[in-house]
Design a protein around this motif. Structure first.
Motif, short mmCIF file in Angstrom:
data_model
loop_
_atom_site.label_atom_id
_atom_site.label_comp_id
_atom_site.label_asym_id
_atom_site.label_seq_id
_atom_site.Cartn_x
_atom_site.Cartn_y
_atom_site.Cartn_z
N GLU A 158 -19.98 -39.05 11.00
CA GLU A 158 -18.61 -39.37 10.61
C GLU A 158 -17.73 -39.58 11.83
N SER A 159 -16.58 -40.18 11.59
CA SER A 159 -15.59 -40.35 12.65
C SER A 159 -15.24 -38.96 13.21
N GLY A 160 -15.25 -38.84 14.53
CA GLY A 160 -14.96 -37.56 15.17
C GLY A 160 -16.15 -36.66 15.34
N SER A 161 -17.35 -37.10 14.94
CA SER A 161 -18.54 -36.24 15.04
C SER A 161 -19.10 -36.19 16.46
N GLY A 162 -18.63 -37.07 17.35
CA GLY A 162 -19.08 -37.00 18.74
C GLY A 162 -20.00 -38.13 19.17
N LYS A 163 -20.10 -39.19 18.37
CA LYS A 163 -21.00 -40.31 18.72
C LYS A 163 -20.60 -40.95 20.04
N SER A 164 -19.30 -41.23 20.20
CA SER A 164 -18.85 -41.88 21.45
C SER A 164 -19.05 -40.94 22.64
N THR A 165 -18.77 -39.66 22.43
CA THR A 165 -18.97 -38.68 23.50
C THR A 165 -20.43 -38.68 23.95
N LEU A 166 -21.34 -38.72 22.99
CA LEU A 166 -22.78 -38.72 23.32
C LEU A 166 -23.16 -40.01 24.07
N LEU A 167 -22.64 -41.16 23.60
CA LEU A 167 -22.95 -42.42 24.30
C LEU A 167 -22.36 -42.44 25.70
N HIS A 168 -21.18 -41.84 25.88
CA HIS A 168 -20.59 -41.78 27.23
C HIS A 168 -21.46 -40.96 28.18
N LEU A 169 -22.08 -39.91 27.66
CA LEU A 169 -22.96 -39.10 28.51
C LEU A 169 -24.23 -39.87 28.86
N ILE A 170 -24.84 -40.51 27.85
CA ILE A 170 -26.07 -41.28 28.11
C ILE A 170 -25.74 -42.48 29.00
N GLY A 171 -24.54 -43.04 28.83
CA GLY A 171 -24.11 -44.20 29.62
C GLY A 171 -23.58 -43.85 30.99
N LEU A 172 -23.65 -42.59 31.36
CA LEU A 172 -23.26 -42.12 32.69
C LEU A 172 -21.78 -42.35 32.99
N LEU A 173 -20.97 -42.44 31.94
CA LEU A 173 -19.53 -42.55 32.11
C LEU A 173 -18.92 -41.16 32.26
N ASP A 174 -19.69 -40.14 31.86
CA ASP A 174 -19.21 -38.77 31.91
C ASP A 174 -20.45 -37.88 32.08
N ALA A 175 -20.23 -36.62 32.46
CA ALA A 175 -21.36 -35.70 32.68
C ALA A 175 -21.30 -34.55 31.68
N PRO A 176 -22.45 -34.01 31.26
CA PRO A 176 -22.43 -32.89 30.32
C PRO A 176 -21.97 -31.59 31.00
N ASP A 177 -21.48 -30.64 30.19
CA ASP A 177 -21.13 -29.32 30.72
C ASP A 177 -22.40 -28.52 30.99
N VAL A 178 -23.36 -28.66 30.07
CA VAL A 178 -24.61 -27.91 30.11
C VAL A 178 -25.72 -28.88 29.73
N GLY A 179 -26.92 -28.65 30.25
CA GLY A 179 -28.07 -29.45 29.84
C GLY A 179 -28.38 -30.55 30.83
N GLN A 180 -29.47 -31.24 30.54
CA GLN A 180 -29.99 -32.22 31.48
C GLN A 180 -30.17 -33.59 30.84
N ILE A 181 -29.84 -34.62 31.60
CA ILE A 181 -30.09 -35.99 31.15
C ILE A 181 -30.96 -36.67 32.20
N VAL A 182 -32.10 -37.22 31.74
CA VAL A 182 -33.01 -37.92 32.64
C VAL A 182 -33.04 -39.38 32.21
N LEU A 183 -32.84 -40.27 33.18
CA LEU A 183 -32.90 -41.70 32.91
C LEU A 183 -33.90 -42.31 33.88
N ASN A 184 -34.91 -43.00 33.31
CA ASN A 184 -35.88 -43.65 34.20
C ASN A 184 -36.52 -42.67 35.18
N GLY A 185 -36.73 -41.43 34.74
CA GLY A 185 -37.36 -40.43 35.60
C GLY A 185 -36.45 -39.74 36.58
N GLU A 186 -35.17 -40.10 36.61
CA GLU A 186 -34.24 -39.46 37.53
C GLU A 186 -33.30 -38.53 36.76
#
Ligand code: ADP
Ligand code: MG
Length: 218
Positions: free
Chosen positions: A40-68
């Motif tokens: 739903e609207s406000g559920s955090g979809k854009s926030t999640l895409l911003h993290l995967i898209g490297l526009l923002d960084a997570p508070d906790v946890g790890q994101i690996v892209l292309n092995g980095e």
């Protein structure tokens, strides 16, 4: 594996205002795979895409892209990865108003030092944009602007396209056309796609679907 998220958390605000949006997201995406994120609207979809898209960084946890491990990188390091590996398509098109269609399409590929005129010509033709190249964004319809945005996102041949409600501002018929072109181009070039949408009909066109609710995926 192209993308791996492990225990990703994100909140906005400070102190008593602090509002957790993502509460522990783990997700993997293979090369060339397509994934829909519904919610739903406000559920955090854009926030999640911003993290995967490297526009923002997570508070906790790890994101690996292309092995980095990209989640621990600074803004500058993230911007370099974003430019080369990721193409972004937004609901509001986000074209640069002062640049022609041709320049909008080529700009990021040029910045990424991946400008390939033959590939851009292929994209422009497939997206039906050849007669609009010297126009400015405001001289185009919404569907045409979004096709320019798709050409721009694909121009540098990224490994991953992130599309945030890409048909949210388009009428039904135009949405179907734009979505079909986006899926076809990603499939034919083995570019992975993650698309946020609240349309189940649109989500069903992708190979996998996850649902975001209360900060968690199911
Ligand atoms: P969706 O894309 O699914 O509609 P969003 O990721 O945009 O959801 O928003 C999730 C929640 O985070 C919403 O409650 C929204 O108000 C809040 N939010 C999003 N971005 C910010 C921000 N930059 N600052 C504060 N709160 C934000
Ligand atoms: Mg959103």
């Amino acid at each position: 594996m192209l993308v791996e998220l492990e225990g990703v958390e994100k909140a906005y605000g400070e102190g008593a205002e602090r509002q957790p949006v993502l509460r522990g997201i783990s997700l993997t995406l293979d090369r060339g795979e397509s994934l829909a994120i519904t919610g739903e609207s406000g559920s955090g979809k854009s926030t999640l895409l911003h993290l995967i898209g490297l526009l923002d960084a997570p508070d906790v946890g790890q994101i690996v892209l292309n092995g980095e491990i990209v989640s621990a990188m600074n803004d500058k390091e993230r911007a370099v990865r974003r430019r080369t590996h990721i193409g972004l398509v937004f609901q509001q098109f986000n074209l640069i108003p002062s640049l022609t269609v041709a320049r909008n399409i080529a700009l990021q590929a040029r910045l990424a030092r991946r400008l390939d005129h033959d590939w851009i010509e292929t994209l422009v033709n497939r997206l039906g944009l050849s007669q609009f190249q010297s126009r400015y964004p405001e001289q185009l319809s919404g569907g045409q602007q979004q096709r320019v945005a798709i050409a721009r996102a694909l121009a540098a041949r990224p490994e991953l396209i992130l599309a945030d409600e890409p048909t949210g501002n388009l009428d039904e018929e135009t949405s179907a056309d734009v979505l079909a072109l986006l899926l076809e181009l990603c499939q034919n070039t083995s570019i992975a796609l993650i698309m946020a949408t609240h349309s189940m009909q649109a989500a069903d066109r992708l190979s996998r679907r996850v649902h975001l609710s209360h900060g968690r995926l199911s």
